[in-house]
Design a protein around this motif. Structure first.
Motif, short mmCIF file in Angstrom:
data_model
loop_
_atom_site.label_atom_id
_atom_site.label_comp_id
_atom_site.label_asym_id
_atom_site.label_seq_id
_atom_site.Cartn_x
_atom_site.Cartn_y
_atom_site.Cartn_z
N ILE A 145 0.86 -1.31 0.00
CA ILE A 145 -0.04 -0.05 0.13
C ILE A 145 0.70 1.16 -0.03
O ILE A 145 0.58 2.35 -0.77
N ALA A 146 2.01 1.20 0.82
CA ALA A 146 2.77 2.25 0.71
C ALA A 146 3.41 2.84 -0.50
O ALA A 146 3.58 3.73 -1.10
N LYS A 147 3.75 1.44 -1.38
CA LYS A 147 4.41 1.87 -2.72
C LYS A 147 3.09 2.39 -3.59
O LYS A 147 3.87 3.17 -4.31
N LEU A 148 2.16 1.91 -3.36
CA LEU A 148 0.94 2.58 -4.28
C LEU A 148 0.55 3.89 -3.86
O LEU A 148 0.42 5.01 -4.86
N ALA A 149 0.89 4.17 -2.58
CA ALA A 149 0.46 5.50 -2.25
C ALA A 149 1.75 6.51 -2.43
O ALA A 149 1.34 7.60 -2.96
N ASN A 150 2.90 5.86 -2.79
CA ASN A 150 3.88 6.72 -3.32
C ASN A 150 3.70 7.02 -4.90
O ASN A 150 3.75 8.31 -5.15
N TYR A 151 3.36 6.07 -5.47
CA TYR A 151 3.07 6.43 -6.83
C TYR A 151 1.89 7.46 -7.11
O TYR A 151 2.27 8.48 -7.96
N ILE A 152 0.83 7.42 -6.15
CA ILE A 152 -0.31 8.50 -6.31
C ILE A 152 0.40 9.87 -5.94
O ILE A 152 -0.09 10.92 -6.59
N ALA A 153 1.22 9.86 -4.94
CA ALA A 153 1.53 11.33 -4.50
C ALA A 153 2.43 11.90 -5.50
O ALA A 153 2.50 13.14 -5.87
N LYS A 154 3.12 10.98 -6.52
CA LYS A 154 4.08 11.55 -7.44
C LYS A 154 3.14 11.91 -8.52
O LYS A 154 3.55 12.84 -9.23
N ASP A 155 2.10 11.13 -8.99
CA ASP A 155 1.36 11.18 -10.12
C ASP A 155 0.28 12.36 -10.13
O ASP A 155 -0.01 12.69 -10.87
N ARG A 156 -0.07 12.76 -8.79
CA ARG A 156 -1.11 13.95 -8.35
C ARG A 156 -0.58 15.14 -8.05
O ARG A 156 -0.23 15.25 -6.71
N GLU A 158 -1.68 17.77 -6.98
CA GLU A 158 -2.74 18.49 -6.03
C GLU A 158 -2.31 17.81 -4.56
O GLU A 158 -2.68 18.37 -3.64
N LEU A 159 -1.73 16.82 -4.54
CA LEU A 159 -1.41 16.28 -3.53
C LEU A 159 -0.04 16.70 -2.69
O LEU A 159 0.33 16.37 -1.56
N GLU A 160 0.68 17.69 -3.49
CA GLU A 160 1.85 18.18 -3.04
C GLU A 160 2.87 17.19 -2.38
O GLU A 160 3.48 17.41 -1.31
N GLY A 161 2.90 15.91 -3.00
CA GLY A 161 3.94 15.11 -2.59
C GLY A 161 3.58 14.19 -1.58
O GLY A 161 4.53 13.44 -1.12
N LEU A 162 2.48 14.25 -1.06
CA LEU A 162 2.15 13.18 0.04
C LEU A 162 0.86 12.54 -0.12
O LEU A 162 -0.11 13.30 -0.54
N CYS A 163 0.83 11.42 0.07
CA CYS A 163 -0.20 10.55 0.00
C CYS A 163 -0.59 9.55 1.16
O CYS A 163 0.35 8.53 1.57
N ASP A 164 -1.78 9.67 1.94
CA ASP A 164 -1.95 9.06 2.93
C ASP A 164 -3.15 7.98 2.36
O ASP A 164 -4.30 8.24 2.39
N LEU A 165 -2.69 6.54 2.75
CA LEU A 165 -3.74 5.46 2.28
C LEU A 165 -4.11 4.39 3.71
O LEU A 165 -4.44 3.44 3.25
N THR A 166 -4.05 5.12 4.89
CA THR A 166 -4.35 4.42 5.95
C THR A 166 -5.93 4.49 6.04
O THR A 166 -6.39 3.40 6.84
#
Length: 419
Positions: A145-156, A158-166
């Motif tokens: 999940i952390a690996k996926l969240a990192n992909y989302i943080a980089k791809d979007r 508007e998230l400004e480099g951070l993604c929380d998937l907890t």
């Protein structure tokens, strides 16, 4: 609840180059592969110009629209040292850090006080402040999940480099819309097989029958399913597993046609490989050497061969040079234009296994290797090296656009002038 994070350095090789040249901050930057062959790292500005991963340098260099691009040869000593510096920053802020690759590291965020978003933003800011390397951070209940969240943080953006998937609800929303190809461990060969049985999104993968997933991906796929549901199956490790083998291979800057030059090249590969062994306190008990001509110019004559041998476990460069020279003699054929060669070491194990009863005393060779490593560590790689590796070495890979090794070569560090 267990929480893992993954921090990923953005366009890492390019960012390392930008760290030491402020004029590159908004300029498109591309780093090329060995022999200045093709693009292996690109900034967002370079991507916007249409430069793709793997694009050949000789086809791009004369395009008018790319006149403003700054091209660099690969500078691996610099990149490795910058990765080490990023790691040193991270260990100050989280209890455990597991390097996953040169530009990615898993973080143990379990049980940390306060807001994880605030904590991860502080980590990002600190890394950029100290190393000048921009990063993205994603986190969740498992490494997958952390690996996926990192992909989302980089791809979007508007998230400004951070993604929380907890949060389960946020996670499920992404699962519904992301293709199965974005799952860590699902490669290009598996995607068509999953698509054939109707599994196209991460949501469909998570909800699929585990028996069906196991038939396609073995037990690894079932573990990925569990990880994506928030069940932690992959633990964080602060110590890397002992590698099973290592290789040192290169394409030559020009074709090699003489045995003497090839012997120098193979000896150089052996020296570099044994440096890696000593750094990881390993011995090798099985050695292979290979050489080949250009597969794309078979009209010039095609030849490829390799030879291997089991040997007394060793990490000694001089011993290894003797071994690879004997192997090279077995496979060498005159009359060919060789473009690539290499040394592969296997049967790796911690140093100290029973060695040969013959040859130089181990204490003597160990002291010699320690002295050579110490000198090269202080004054730069190959300050001292065996003469068997050659002196001129005009066959070495092309690095026409190599930047200084700002942090690993004392003669190339930046100087501050005072007036």
């Amino acid at each position: 609840m267990t929480v893992y994070g993954l921090i990923d350095c953005n366009a890492f090789y390019c960012s390392c180059q930008r760290t030491f040249d402020a004029q590159l901050k908004q300029r498109p930057v591309v780093v090329l592969s060995n022999n200045d062959g093709c693009a292996i790292a690109r900034t967002s500005e370079a991507k916007a110009l249409g430069i793709k991963m793997g694009d050949a340098w000789h086809l791009l260099k004369n395009e008018r629209k790319l006149a403003g691009v700054k091209w660099y040869s690969s500078n691996y000593p610099l990149y490795a040292d910058m990765s080490r510096r990023v790691y040193q920053v991270l260990v100050e802020y989280v209890p455990k850090v597991e390097p996953y690759s040169i530009d990615e590291m898993f973080l143990d965020l379990t049980g940390l006080s306060g807001s994880l978003s605030d904590r991860c933003e502080i980590i990002r800011s600190r890394v950029e402040q100290i190393t000048k390397i921009p990063t993205c951070v994603g986190w969740g209940a498992s490494k997958t999940i952390a690996k996926l969240a990192n992909y989302i943080a980089k791809d979007r953006p508007e998230l400004e480099g951070l993604c929380d998937l907890t949060d389960d609800r946020i996670r499920e929303r992404y699962y519904r819309n992301l293709p199965v190809s974005e799952i860590w461990g699902v490669g290009r060969r598996l995607v068509p097989r999953l698509n054939d049985v109707g599994i196209r999104t991460i949501e469909q993968f998570v909800n699929a029958d585990p028996t069906q997933i196991r038939q396609i991906m073995t037990i690894t796929g079932v573990r990925l399913q569990a990880e994506l549901r928030g069940e932690c199956c992959l633990q964080l490790s602060e110590m890397a597993e002992i590698r099973k083998g290592l290789a040192c291979t290169r394409s030559f800057g020009r074709p090699i046609t003489s045995f003497g030059e090839m012997r120098e090249a193979i000896a150089g590969f052996a020296v570099r490989a044994t440096e890696k062994l000593r750094a990881e306190k390993l011995d090798a008990g099985y050695v292979s050497v290979f050489i080949q001509t250009n597969p794309h110019k078979r009209s010039e004559g095609w030849y490829a061969n390799q030879a291997s041998i089991t040997c007394a476990p060793t990490q000694d460069a001089l011993t290894m040079i003797n071994i690879v020279t004997r192997l090279l003699r077995k496979i060498w054929r005159e009359g060919y234009r060789y473009t690539k060669g290499g040394v592969q070491l296997n049967d790796l194990a911690p140093s100290g296994r029973q060695s040969s009863l013959f040859g130089r005393p181990k204490e003597q060779t160990s002291a010699l290797m320690e002295a050579m490593d110490a000198i090269n560590s202080r004054y730069g790689r190959e300050t001292v090296r065996p003469l068997a590796t050659g002196t001129v070495r005009s066959w070495r890979p092309r690095q026409d656009m190599l930047s200084p090794r700002y942090t690993t070569e004392i003669g190339e560090i930046m100087e501050v002038m005072s007036f």
